[in-house]
Design a protein around this motif. Structure first.
Motif, PDB file in Angstrom:
ATOM      1  N   GLU A 161       0.818  -1.212   0.000  1.00  0.00           N
ATOM      2  CA  GLU A 161       0.000   0.000   0.000  1.00  0.00           C
ATOM      3  C   GLU A 161       0.852   1.263   0.000  1.00  0.00           C
ATOM      4  O   GLU A 161       0.501   2.246  -0.650  1.00  0.00           O
ATOM      5  CB  GLU A 161      -0.968  -0.012   1.185  1.00  0.00           C
ATOM      6  N   ALA A 162       1.980   1.246   0.689  1.00  0.00           N
ATOM      7  CA  ALA A 162       2.853   2.424   0.707  1.00  0.00           C
ATOM      8  C   ALA A 162       3.388   2.718  -0.696  1.00  0.00           C
ATOM      9  O   ALA A 162       3.386   3.877  -1.139  1.00  0.00           O
ATOM     10  CB  ALA A 162       4.005   2.211   1.687  1.00  0.00           C
TER      11      ALA A 162
ATOM     12  N   HIS B  68       0.889   2.437 -12.379  1.00  0.00           N
ATOM     13  CA  HIS B  68       0.356   1.532 -11.361  1.00  0.00           C
ATOM     14  C   HIS B  68       0.752   0.085 -11.667  1.00  0.00           C
ATOM     15  O   HIS B  68       1.242  -0.634 -10.791  1.00  0.00           O
ATOM     16  CB  HIS B  68      -1.165   1.672 -11.297  1.00  0.00           C
TER      17      HIS B  68
ATOM     18  N   ASP C  99      -5.337   9.431  -4.769  1.00  0.00           N
ATOM     19  CA  ASP C  99      -5.169   8.563  -3.611  1.00  0.00           C
ATOM     20  C   ASP C  99      -5.785   7.216  -3.994  1.00  0.00           C
ATOM     21  O   ASP C  99      -6.395   7.096  -5.070  1.00  0.00           O
ATOM     22  CB  ASP C  99      -5.822   9.176  -2.361  1.00  0.00           C
ATOM     23  N   PRO C 100      -5.617   6.200  -3.161  1.00  0.00           N
ATOM     24  CA  PRO C 100      -6.153   4.881  -3.546  1.00  0.00           C
ATOM     25  C   PRO C 100      -7.654   4.880  -3.840  1.00  0.00           C
ATOM     26  O   PRO C 100      -8.099   4.228  -4.780  1.00  0.00           O
ATOM     27  CB  PRO C 100      -5.823   3.996  -2.335  1.00  0.00           C
TER      28      PRO C 100
ATOM     29  N   ARG D 258       0.494   3.976  -2.936  1.00  0.00           N
ATOM     30  CA  ARG D 258       0.141   5.362  -2.600  1.00  0.00           C
ATOM     31  C   ARG D 258       1.110   6.355  -3.250  1.00  0.00           C
ATOM     32  O   ARG D 258       0.697   7.402  -3.746  1.00  0.00           O
ATOM     33  CB  ARG D 258       0.138   5.571  -1.086  1.00  0.00           C
ATOM     34  N   ARG D 259       2.404   6.003  -3.238  1.00  0.00           N
ATOM     35  CA  ARG D 259       3.397   6.890  -3.880  1.00  0.00           C
ATOM     36  C   ARG D 259       3.111   7.017  -5.375  1.00  0.00           C
ATOM     37  O   ARG D 259       3.169   8.116  -5.936  1.00  0.00           O
ATOM     38  CB  ARG D 259       4.806   6.370  -3.639  1.00  0.00           C
TER      39      ARG D 259
ATOM     40  N   PHE E 281       0.202   6.561  -6.932  1.00  0.00           N
ATOM     41  CA  PHE E 281      -1.029   7.342  -7.126  1.00  0.00           C
ATOM     42  C   PHE E 281      -0.767   8.832  -6.908  1.00  0.00           C
ATOM     43  O   PHE E 281      -1.248   9.672  -7.666  1.00  0.00           O
ATOM     44  CB  PHE E 281      -2.124   6.872  -6.163  1.00  0.00           C
ATOM     45  N   ALA E 282       0.003   9.152  -5.872  1.00  0.00           N
ATOM     46  CA  ALA E 282       0.289  10.552  -5.545  1.00  0.00           C
ATOM     47  C   ALA E 282       1.008  11.259  -6.690  1.00  0.00           C
ATOM     48  O   ALA E 282       0.805  12.465  -6.897  1.00  0.00           O
ATOM     49  CB  ALA E 282       1.106  10.639  -4.264  1.00  0.00           C
TER      50      ALA E 282
END
Length: 165
Positions: A38-39, A130, A51-52, A42-43, A45-46
């Motif tokens: 997830e970390a 992604h 965000d997720p 998230r990076r 996506f950012a």
């Protein structure tokens, strides 16, 4: 090779030899993997201003095919979140001009959520990054081991009642 979970298991075996703590080997690793994965996601996506939750909605609409439109209930089932959560996600995405909400012409109680051109462009830009992140995260597994793991996880999910139903 040992890891953090192996150490935890050994401690429990010493402290509580009466308990079969073997499930912790799987659950503990799944939890640790989830945090790491997830970390990284998230990076990624950012990098696209997402965000997720936003990525999830945009990706769900994009993969639904033309006209890239679903009802909030359909989105909610796919995302497995509450109606309040989906409303918040849609409010944020609509404010950014990435989705629109329009009443159904045939049923005034139904609203359709659709990707805008900007939303379509953004998800098409974010998706390759992604997928590249996911490939990188799984690079430590051969394709065969990755397929085996995917099948094992599918079986576990089905045994817990999770299905496409």
């Amino acid at each position: 090779m040992t890891d953090h979970v192996d150490k935890l298991l050994e401690q429990w075996r010493l402290e509580r030899p009466d308990l079969d703590v073997s499930p912790m080997a799987v659950i503990g690793r799944l939890k640790r993997l989830t945090r790491l994965i997830e970390a990284d996601l998230r990076r990624t996506f950012a990098e696209h201003g997402l965000d997720p939750a936003s990525f999830d909605v945009l990706a769900t609409l994009r993969r639904s095919g033309p006209p890239y439109r679903l009802t909030p209930a359909e989105l909610m089932r796919t995302a497995m979140v509450t109606s309040g959560a989906i409303t918040q996600r849609l409010d944020r995405l609509e404010a950014r001009g990435l989705v629109t909400r329009t009443p159904s012409e045939s049923d005034g109680r139904v609203v359709h959520v659709a990707l805008t051109a900007a939303g379509h462009t953004l998800i098409d830009q974010a998706l390759p990054d992604h997928v590249a992140t996911e490939h990188r995260l799984l690079a430590g597994l051969t394709p065969s081991r990755r397929d085996d793991l995917a099948e094992t996880l599918r079986d576990l999910l089905a045994s817990l009642g999770d299905s496409s139903g």
